[in-house]
Scaffold this motif. Sequence first.
Motif, PDB file in Angstrom:
ATOM      1  N   LYS A  74      74.544 -27.955 -64.507  1.00 11.99           N
ATOM      2  CA  LYS A  74      74.424 -28.769 -65.722  1.00 11.99           C
ATOM      3  C   LYS A  74      75.092 -30.143 -65.558  1.00 11.99           C
ATOM      4  O   LYS A  74      75.978 -30.325 -64.728  1.00 11.99           O
ATOM      5  N   THR A  75      74.647 -31.080 -66.395  1.00  7.43           N
ATOM      6  CA  THR A  75      75.296 -32.383 -66.485  1.00  7.43           C
ATOM      7  C   THR A  75      76.481 -32.261 -67.436  1.00  7.43           C
ATOM      8  O   THR A  75      76.318 -31.845 -68.585  1.00  7.43           O
ATOM      9  N   ARG A 120      75.964 -32.726 -62.325  1.00  2.00           N
ATOM     10  CA  ARG A 120      76.386 -34.124 -62.423  1.00  2.00           C
ATOM     11  C   ARG A 120      77.639 -34.177 -63.289  1.00  2.00           C
ATOM     12  O   ARG A 120      77.754 -33.449 -64.273  1.00  2.00           O
ATOM     13  N   ILE A 121      78.581 -35.055 -62.909  1.00  5.88           N
ATOM     14  CA  ILE A 121      79.795 -35.261 -63.695  1.00  5.88           C
ATOM     15  C   ILE A 121      79.813 -36.717 -64.134  1.00  5.88           C
ATOM     16  O   ILE A 121      79.634 -37.621 -63.311  1.00  5.88           O
ATOM     17  N   PRO A 153      77.480 -35.324 -57.801  1.00  7.41           N
ATOM     18  CA  PRO A 153      77.548 -36.764 -58.093  1.00  7.41           C
ATOM     19  C   PRO A 153      78.450 -37.046 -59.285  1.00  7.41           C
ATOM     20  O   PRO A 153      78.403 -36.345 -60.294  1.00  7.41           O
ATOM     21  N   VAL A 154      79.285 -38.079 -59.160  1.00  4.93           N
ATOM     22  CA  VAL A 154      80.198 -38.480 -60.220  1.00  4.93           C
ATOM     23  C   VAL A 154      79.854 -39.893 -60.669  1.00  4.93           C
ATOM     24  O   VAL A 154      79.691 -40.788 -59.841  1.00  4.93           O
ATOM     25  N   ASP A 191      72.764 -37.224 -73.427  1.00  8.40           N
ATOM     26  CA  ASP A 191      72.159 -36.836 -72.152  1.00  8.40           C
ATOM     27  C   ASP A 191      73.117 -36.010 -71.303  1.00  8.40           C
ATOM     28  O   ASP A 191      73.400 -36.332 -70.144  1.00  8.40           O
ATOM     29  N   CYS A 192      73.667 -34.970 -71.882  1.00 13.18           N
ATOM     30  CA  CYS A 192      74.543 -34.060 -71.150  1.00 13.18           C
ATOM     31  C   CYS A 192      74.366 -32.664 -71.727  1.00 13.18           C
ATOM     32  O   CYS A 192      74.013 -32.494 -72.887  1.00 13.18           O
ATOM     33  N   ASP A 193      74.612 -31.685 -70.889  1.00 11.11           N
ATOM     34  CA  ASP A 193      74.495 -30.289 -71.323  1.00 11.11           C
ATOM     35  C   ASP A 193      75.829 -29.725 -71.800  1.00 11.11           C
ATOM     36  O   ASP A 193      75.870 -28.811 -72.625  1.00 11.11           O
TER      37      ASP A 193
END
Length: 386
Positions: A74-75, A120-121, A153-154, A191-193
Amino acid sequence: MRPECRRRRFLQVAGAAMLAPIVAPSRSLRAAPAPPSAPVGIARCKKYDPQAILAELEGLMDRIGGIRPLVEGKTVAVKVNLVGNVRQGIHGKPANRTYQTHPAVVAAVAALLDRAGARRIRFLESTHQHEAFEPYLKAAGWDLDALTATKTPVEFEDTRNLGKRKNYQEFKVPGGGSLFPAYQLNPAYHDCDVYVSLGKLKNHYTAGVTLGMKNNFGITPIALYGQHEHKEDSTSSRAMFHSGEEGPAEGVPQELSKTTPRRPPYRVPRHIVDAVGIRPIDLVILDGIETTSGGEGPWVPALKVQEPGLLIAGRNAVCTDSIATAVMGYDPMAARATGPFPGDNHLAMAAALGLGTNDPKRIEVVGLPLAEARHPFGWEPPEREA
């Protein structure tokens, strides 16, 4: 759970809590359900050593239900607390060892999420300056090379305005809101989970305490809420959430009522609860290794250095902040204008909406016992509302 589902659940509990007071008491009616509770973890950690912090956080995550099921694939957006100026220290200590999230804790959280399989972070903050975000983070002591060397990816985004985004995202407040019916935010919060509030264990002059929920106060972009016009280059404060002397830019949802009190101890707690409604928090992590009492930053004269030597984490923001408040030596169930609260108690307001319990007796504390973790801050607001 996607943001839309979380907001739908918030609407259900908030709507029920808001409707309950207008229903006449009756023996045939069931009592309103008690607000939910979730475990809160406390760990002893006295140094800003990323590896030591990571080890303690991994232990806390295991005790509160595990981190991998929450973030794998998850993001994950992580809102930090860099309030004020990263170059302005106090009492001989830098900002990151007093009133801002320390970079060692940031590094440990990045490693924690990377190990747990996050896709993704994204580290987020809304600053009050014109400098590009990455150089500003370096000035705060962040090792960006190390942070971006993870398998995951950060990314880094300053959400005080649109930045690299094209349009703001509108979020309606479940239940109708306390101050505004809806807010416009940088789309990074949509746009993040998974959303993490990486806050600081400290006082706040107006809210009483700055923890996971108050950290959410800064998600509203100052480009829209810093003044009564849309200014993408604004470095203003969010005075409209404090004094309410002017409203947001034209085209942005306006305040529900202009007749409500224009006083910060009334408005700030309500905006805190609204902000948690539009962007529910999935995980709170609090840096309590070194911090301050007496306020949220060096512009508050009463600031004193504190060294609790603690990390605190939990999945329910109300429960986590309530235990953190108890750690600070306060009663999270304190009545209005008592304890650390100069006005309304936002923890009690959130509990009344069914978002989580603020009763420490109903919250399981795992790891370090509350009695051993307690570090009385000893500050109370010099002025209270009548």
